[in-house]
Write an enzyme that holds these catalytic residues in place. Structure first.
Site, mmCIF file in Angstrom:
data_model
loop_
_atom_site.group_PDB
_atom_site.id
_atom_site.type_symbol
_atom_site.label_atom_id
_atom_site.label_comp_id
_atom_site.label_asym_id
_atom_site.label_seq_id
_atom_site.Cartn_x
_atom_site.Cartn_y
_atom_site.Cartn_z
ATOM 1 N N THR A 183 -37.002 30.123 51.329
ATOM 2 C CA THR A 183 -37.496 29.171 50.332
ATOM 3 C C THR A 183 -39.003 29.317 50.143
ATOM 4 O O THR A 183 -39.703 29.722 51.055
ATOM 5 C CB THR A 183 -37.154 27.759 50.857
ATOM 6 O OG1 THR A 183 -35.749 27.623 50.811
ATOM 7 C CG2 THR A 183 -37.803 26.647 50.065
ATOM 8 N N ARG A 211 -23.371 22.701 46.761
ATOM 9 C CA ARG A 211 -24.186 22.243 47.897
ATOM 10 C C ARG A 211 -25.654 22.102 47.471
ATOM 11 O O ARG A 211 -26.211 22.972 46.812
ATOM 12 C CB ARG A 211 -24.058 23.239 49.048
ATOM 13 C CG ARG A 211 -24.901 22.885 50.290
ATOM 14 C CD ARG A 211 -26.216 23.608 50.310
ATOM 15 N NE ARG A 211 -26.950 23.403 51.561
ATOM 16 C CZ ARG A 211 -28.221 23.782 51.745
ATOM 17 N NH1 ARG A 211 -28.872 24.387 50.785
ATOM 18 N NH2 ARG A 211 -28.814 23.559 52.891
ATOM 19 N N GLY A 213 -29.505 21.343 49.051
ATOM 20 C CA GLY A 213 -30.268 21.238 50.297
ATOM 21 C C GLY A 213 -31.358 20.183 50.206
ATOM 22 O O GLY A 213 -31.349 19.303 49.325
ATOM 23 N N ASP A 214 -32.318 20.286 51.106
ATOM 24 C CA ASP A 214 -33.414 19.304 51.160
ATOM 25 C C ASP A 214 -34.502 19.564 50.115
ATOM 26 O O ASP A 214 -35.217 18.647 49.708
ATOM 27 C CB ASP A 214 -34.071 19.342 52.541
ATOM 28 C CG ASP A 214 -34.669 20.719 52.835
ATOM 29 O OD1 ASP A 214 -33.968 21.743 52.626
ATOM 30 O OD2 ASP A 214 -35.847 20.784 53.232
ATOM 31 N N THR A 234 -39.401 23.915 54.645
ATOM 32 C CA THR A 234 -38.441 25.020 54.615
ATOM 33 C C THR A 234 -37.711 25.032 55.944
ATOM 34 O O THR A 234 -38.299 24.797 56.989
ATOM 35 C CB THR A 234 -39.105 26.385 54.390
ATOM 36 O OG1 THR A 234 -38.095 27.395 54.544
ATOM 37 C CG2 THR A 234 -40.237 26.658 55.365
HETATM 38 N N1 ASP Z 1 -34.251 24.336 53.115
HETATM 39 C C1 ASP Z 1 -33.492 25.247 52.313
HETATM 40 C C2 ASP Z 1 -32.089 24.754 52.130
HETATM 41 O O1 ASP Z 1 -31.521 24.238 53.066
HETATM 42 C C3 ASP Z 1 -33.415 26.616 52.900
HETATM 43 C C4 ASP Z 1 -34.741 27.239 53.168
HETATM 44 O O2 ASP Z 1 -35.712 26.557 53.495
HETATM 45 O O3 ASP Z 1 -34.798 28.475 53.052
HETATM 46 O O4 ASP Z 1 -31.556 24.947 51.055
#
Ligand code: ASP
Length: 317
Positions: A183, A211, A213-214, A234
């Site tokens: 990310t 899905r 994510g955060d 991340t």
């Molecule tokens: N936090 C991101 C997610 O869970 C993944 C990442 O940080 O690469 O989608």
């Protein structure tokens, strides 16, 4: 005119053992290019928000990172991207989730912030809004990345989920150790003392359709408030969501009087570790103090400021 800009290109199992000299050069150049784009925006009189968008666009256009052009593939073999931006001067925010065929998802998030009357749009609704706003689209071909496609082909018939880089297959929907997250994110403090944060991601290889994510969730992966801090995270999104990481740091500063670094250390190196969550973040406050903080082996990261200082790093100390 003084400013500070901090960026990340993902945290995780980033060690000298997995990076050769050529890769180090490539990541250094990519991170420097993003820092310079962001700094140029503020030198030209742009705001912290402008700098965040400029730095993130540069990384979204580089297939090295799991965002925009380098986004990973879902269980259905598609790219589904998430992004968010927040302006700490007035707490305005914009986010998008599950978008496809958008060249720079962070620009769409900014359009949502400025022109939608909403904060968070997803899937077809976000796509329709992008069309209305004339946000640049990208073909499947542009977004196709052979190495990320191969990663997905290897595990598409399994229940494994993979976090960005080959060789780290993890069983089930909630993986736990030994991987990298690609990310991208940026936080900035501009000459007016306004701060902003942005994050953009393709998520996880073979992630379940739909899905989220955060990264695009305000308060979890992205948050900015001039009174406290601007944060971009991340890592393993499911943990960052449950720990509401970015807002937790802001609250520790606002209600407990912690410094930026104390709050980041507490959440990333203590609370999150106890929960089993891996990853990191970048942070800045309205005085230009900044922090890189991670509990994983490394994090692709960089910082620059108006004095011409430039830092680029990958590994832990
Ligand atoms: N936090 C991101 C997610 O869970 C993944 C990442 O940080 O690469 O989608």
């Amino acid at each position: 005119m003084s400013f500070t800009l901090v960026i990340h290109g993902g945290a995780g199992n980033i060690t000298p053992a997995i990076m050769n000299a050529q890769q180090e050069l490539e990541y250094t150049a990519a991170l420097q290019a993003a820092l310079r784009k962001g700094a140029e925006a503020m030198k030209a009189g742009g705001s912290a928000t402008d700098a965040v968008v400029a730095a993130i666009c540069e990384m979204e256009d580089n297939p090295l990172f799991n965002a925009g052009r380098g986004s990973v593939f879902t269980k259905k073999g598609l790219n589904e991207m998430d992004a968010a931006i927040m302006d700490g001067s007035d707490l305005s925010a914009g986010a998008i989730a599950g978008v496809r065929n958008i060249k720079n998802p962070i620009k769409l998030a900014r359009e949502v912030m400025l022109h939608s009357g909403h904060v968070f749009l997803s899937n077809e609704g976000a796509a329709e809004f992008a069309l209305k706003q004339g946000v640049e689209t990208a073909t499947d071909e542009y977004l196709f990345n052979k190495s990320r496609y191969d990663q997905w082909v290897e595990i598409r018939d399994t229940d494994y989920t993979q976090l960005d880089h080959k060789g780290d297959n993890l069983k089930g929907p909630i993986p736990n150790t030994g991987h990298k997250f690609g990310t991208v994110g940026a936080v900035a403090c501009d000459a007016q003392g306004n701060i902003a944060a942005g994050t953009s991601t393709g998520g996880m290889t073979n992630k379940r359709f739909g899905r989220i994510g955060d990264s695009p969730v305000i308060g979890a992966g992205t948050y900015a408030n001039n009174r406290t801090c601007a944060i971009s995270c991340t890592g393993h999104g499911e943990y960052f969501l449950r720990a509401v990481v970015a807002y937790d740091i802001s609250c520790l500063m606002e209600y407990k009087g912690m410094s930026l670094q104390q709050a980041c250390d507490f959440v990333i190196k203590d609370k999150l570790v106890k929960m089993g969550g891996e990853g990191g973040l970048i942070a800045v406050d309205a005085k230009g103090n900044f922090d890189f903080c991670f509990n994983s082996a490394g994090m692709y990261r960089g910082m620059t400021n108006s004095e011409g200082k430039e830092i680029v790093g990958y590994y832990g100390e």
